[in-house]
Motif scaffolding. Structure first.
Motif, mmCIF file in Angstrom:
data_model
loop_
_atom_site.group_PDB
_atom_site.id
_atom_site.type_symbol
_atom_site.label_atom_id
_atom_site.label_comp_id
_atom_site.label_asym_id
_atom_site.label_seq_id
_atom_site.Cartn_x
_atom_site.Cartn_y
_atom_site.Cartn_z
ATOM 1 N N MET A 208 -1.829 4.834 -31.276
ATOM 2 C CA MET A 208 -0.510 4.233 -31.504
ATOM 3 C C MET A 208 0.231 4.920 -32.657
ATOM 4 O O MET A 208 1.416 5.231 -32.566
ATOM 5 N N MET A 209 -0.461 5.132 -33.777
ATOM 6 C CA MET A 209 0.215 5.638 -34.966
ATOM 7 C C MET A 209 0.803 7.035 -34.797
ATOM 8 O O MET A 209 1.921 7.287 -35.260
ATOM 9 N N PRO A 210 0.097 7.981 -34.159
ATOM 10 C CA PRO A 210 0.728 9.293 -33.969
ATOM 11 C C PRO A 210 2.045 9.212 -33.209
ATOM 12 O O PRO A 210 3.027 9.872 -33.566
ATOM 13 N N LEU A 211 2.085 8.372 -32.159
ATOM 14 C CA LEU A 211 3.310 8.240 -31.370
ATOM 15 C C LEU A 211 4.431 7.597 -32.186
ATOM 16 O O LEU A 211 5.591 8.010 -32.099
ATOM 17 N N LEU A 212 4.097 6.583 -32.983
ATOM 18 C CA LEU A 212 5.112 5.928 -33.811
ATOM 19 C C LEU A 212 5.689 6.886 -34.844
ATOM 20 O O LEU A 212 6.905 6.936 -35.053
ATOM 21 N N MET A 213 4.816 7.647 -35.491
ATOM 22 C CA MET A 213 5.286 8.582 -36.504
ATOM 23 C C MET A 213 6.166 9.660 -35.894
ATOM 24 O O MET A 213 7.214 10.012 -36.445
ATOM 25 N N ALA A 214 5.770 10.163 -34.728
ATOM 26 C CA ALA A 214 6.583 11.162 -34.052
ATOM 27 C C ALA A 214 7.933 10.582 -33.635
ATOM 28 O O ALA A 214 8.977 11.226 -33.780
ATOM 29 N N GLY A 215 7.925 9.334 -33.134
ATOM 30 C CA GLY A 215 9.169 8.699 -32.706
ATOM 31 C C GLY A 215 10.141 8.493 -33.848
ATOM 32 O O GLY A 215 11.349 8.748 -33.711
ATOM 33 N N VAL A 216 9.646 8.037 -34.987
ATOM 34 C CA VAL A 216 10.513 7.826 -36.141
ATOM 35 C C VAL A 216 11.077 9.159 -36.630
ATOM 36 O O VAL A 216 12.265 9.275 -36.965
ATOM 37 N N THR A 217 10.246 10.187 -36.675
ATOM 38 C CA THR A 217 10.711 11.504 -37.114
ATOM 39 C C THR A 217 11.815 12.031 -36.212
ATOM 40 O O THR A 217 12.843 12.543 -36.678
ATOM 41 N N LEU A 218 11.629 11.900 -34.902
ATOM 42 C CA LEU A 218 12.637 12.378 -33.958
ATOM 43 C C LEU A 218 13.921 11.564 -34.058
ATOM 44 O O LEU A 218 15.021 12.090 -33.885
ATOM 45 N N SER A 219 13.806 10.262 -34.382
ATOM 46 C CA SER A 219 15.008 9.439 -34.535
ATOM 47 C C SER A 219 15.810 9.871 -35.757
ATOM 48 O O SER A 219 17.049 9.837 -35.743
ATOM 49 N N VAL A 220 15.124 10.279 -36.821
ATOM 50 C CA VAL A 220 15.823 10.792 -38.006
ATOM 51 C C VAL A 220 16.601 12.049 -37.646
ATOM 52 O O VAL A 220 17.757 12.227 -38.046
ATOM 53 N N ARG A 221 15.982 12.924 -36.875
ATOM 54 C CA ARG A 221 16.652 14.169 -36.497
ATOM 55 C C ARG A 221 17.819 13.914 -35.544
ATOM 56 O O ARG A 221 18.824 14.631 -35.588
ATOM 57 N N ARG A 222 17.681 12.887 -34.714
ATOM 58 C CA ARG A 222 18.713 12.623 -33.716
ATOM 59 C C ARG A 222 19.901 11.881 -34.299
ATOM 60 O O ARG A 222 21.059 12.209 -34.017
ATOM 61 N N TRP A 223 19.647 10.844 -35.132
ATOM 62 C CA TRP A 223 20.722 9.969 -35.595
ATOM 63 C C TRP A 223 21.004 10.053 -37.097
ATOM 64 O O TRP A 223 21.873 9.347 -37.590
ATOM 65 N N GLY A 224 20.287 10.860 -37.814
ATOM 66 C CA GLY A 224 20.583 11.028 -39.227
ATOM 67 C C GLY A 224 19.653 10.234 -40.123
ATOM 68 O O GLY A 224 18.861 9.404 -39.681
ATOM 69 N N ALA A 225 19.805 10.494 -41.433
ATOM 70 C CA ALA A 225 18.857 9.960 -42.409
ATOM 71 C C ALA A 225 18.926 8.441 -42.524
ATOM 72 O O ALA A 225 17.894 7.762 -42.547
ATOM 73 N N ALA A 226 20.133 7.876 -42.608
ATOM 74 C CA ALA A 226 20.259 6.439 -42.854
ATOM 75 C C ALA A 226 19.722 5.622 -41.681
ATOM 76 O O ALA A 226 18.921 4.694 -41.863
ATOM 77 N N ILE A 227 20.163 5.961 -40.474
ATOM 78 C CA ILE A 227 19.697 5.217 -39.300
ATOM 79 C C ILE A 227 18.218 5.501 -39.046
ATOM 80 O O ILE A 227 17.457 4.595 -38.660
ATOM 81 N N GLY A 228 17.812 6.735 -39.266
ATOM 82 C CA GLY A 228 16.395 7.045 -39.136
ATOM 83 C C GLY A 228 15.550 6.259 -40.122
ATOM 84 O O GLY A 228 14.457 5.776 -39.779
ATOM 85 N N GLY A 229 16.052 6.101 -41.350
ATOM 86 C CA GLY A 229 15.338 5.282 -42.332
ATOM 87 C C GLY A 229 15.274 3.826 -41.910
ATOM 88 O O GLY A 229 14.251 3.163 -42.086
ATOM 89 N N TRP A 230 16.379 3.328 -41.341
ATOM 90 C CA TRP A 230 16.394 1.945 -40.851
ATOM 91 C C TRP A 230 15.332 1.745 -39.778
ATOM 92 O O TRP A 230 14.597 0.757 -39.789
ATOM 93 N N ILE A 231 15.235 2.699 -38.845
ATOM 94 C CA ILE A 231 14.200 2.614 -37.814
ATOM 95 C C ILE A 231 12.812 2.671 -38.449
ATOM 96 O O ILE A 231 11.900 1.937 -38.072
ATOM 97 N N GLY A 232 12.662 3.525 -39.458
ATOM 98 C CA GLY A 232 11.380 3.623 -40.151
ATOM 99 C C GLY A 232 11.010 2.379 -40.929
ATOM 100 O O GLY A 232 9.843 2.173 -41.263
ATOM 101 N N GLY A 233 12.002 1.523 -41.233
ATOM 102 C CA GLY A 233 11.750 0.311 -41.998
ATOM 103 C C GLY A 233 11.151 -0.830 -41.195
ATOM 104 O O GLY A 233 10.776 -1.853 -41.768
ATOM 105 N N PHE A 234 11.072 -0.687 -39.882
ATOM 106 C CA PHE A 234 10.377 -1.694 -39.078
ATOM 107 C C PHE A 234 8.892 -1.696 -39.450
ATOM 108 O O PHE A 234 8.374 -0.701 -39.957
#
Length: 242
Positions: free
Chosen positions: A1-27
């Motif tokens: 589970m954790m490898p997929l979550l970490m990869a997903g959050v990283t890709l979200s930062v690259r796709r939507w930017g630092a602030a929104i990526g950080g928000w997703i990472g805050g879950f």
């Protein structure tokens, strides 16, 4: 589970930017699985007893994010992350000297989060396009997974107090902070930490809900309901990011 979550959050930062990526990472991507497996392996009473400590640990993570954002403007990633870890463990050791009730820990957590969001630096930010190395995502995945394995395996020996304090240990936070700092600089790091903290109210609600729901419901249903509640609260916080 954790490898997929970490990869997903990283890709979200690259796709939507630092602030929104950080928000997703805050879950509660990390604290949630840690808490779930503690409940599964150690029982509902054990994980409920970890929550006051987890709320105090969450306050330590909030201060970690603030410390990293401030210090990253002057220092490189290594001293910044070491001092910020020191801030987290200072809160953890202080919590051991005084065992708060659930409501005391909850009040301190919310007060800390609200104050830090008010004081948090909001620098001007211009997107920096940097070439990502091939090992970037795999390295993040390995680091996050090792952290989670270590914490869940140590839970029985540590007991509920230390297990609670370390449940919200800034695993995702520090990985996002360090990699963003190295690749995009301090301004992007501050934005990703700010977005992460905006998800803090949902995170706090998740932890508090564990205390009440996990002893009452089947474990799977309890964490499913808590995840939905976190999504709703973080959806409200989403509007504040910009």
């Amino acid at each position: 589970m954790m490898p997929l979550l970490m990869a997903g959050v990283t890709l979200s930062v690259r796709r939507w930017g630092a602030a929104i990526g950080g928000w997703i990472g805050g879950f509660p991507w990390v604290a949630g699985p840690i808490s779930f497996f503690m409940a599964w392996e150690q029982g509902a009473p054990f994980v409920a007893n970890t929550i006051p400590g987890a709320l105090m640990g969450s306050a330590g993570t909030i201060l970690f994010a603030y410390s990293y954002a401030r210090l990253s403007t002057r220092w490189s990633w290594l001293p910044t992350v070491l001092v910020s870890y020191g801030v987290f463990f200072t809160i953890a050791f202080l919590s051991l000297q005084w065992t708060p009730s659930l409501w005391q820990a909850l009040g301190l957590n919310l007060a800390t989060l609200t104050l830090i969001l008010y004081l948090f630096p909001k620098p001007e930010f211009k997107a920096v396009v940097s070439k990502q190395r091939r090992y970037d995502i795999p390295l993040r995945m390995v680091v996050a997974t090792l952290f989670v394995l270590a914490l869940t395996q140590a839970a029985e020996r540590l007991g509920p107090t230390w297990s609670g304090l370390l449940t919200p240990f800034p695993i995702m936070t520090s990985i996002l902070a360090v990699f963003t700092h190295v690749q995009q600089g301090s301004a992007a790091t501050a934005r990703i930490m700010y977005g992460l903290l905006l998800a803090g109210y949902g995170f706090t609600t998740f932890l508090t809900g564990v205390y009440f729901l996990v002893p009452m419901l089947p474990i799977g249903w309890a964490y499913f309901i808590l995840t939905l509640g976190t999504l709703v609260l973080n959806g409200i916080a989403f509007k504040l990011i910009r």
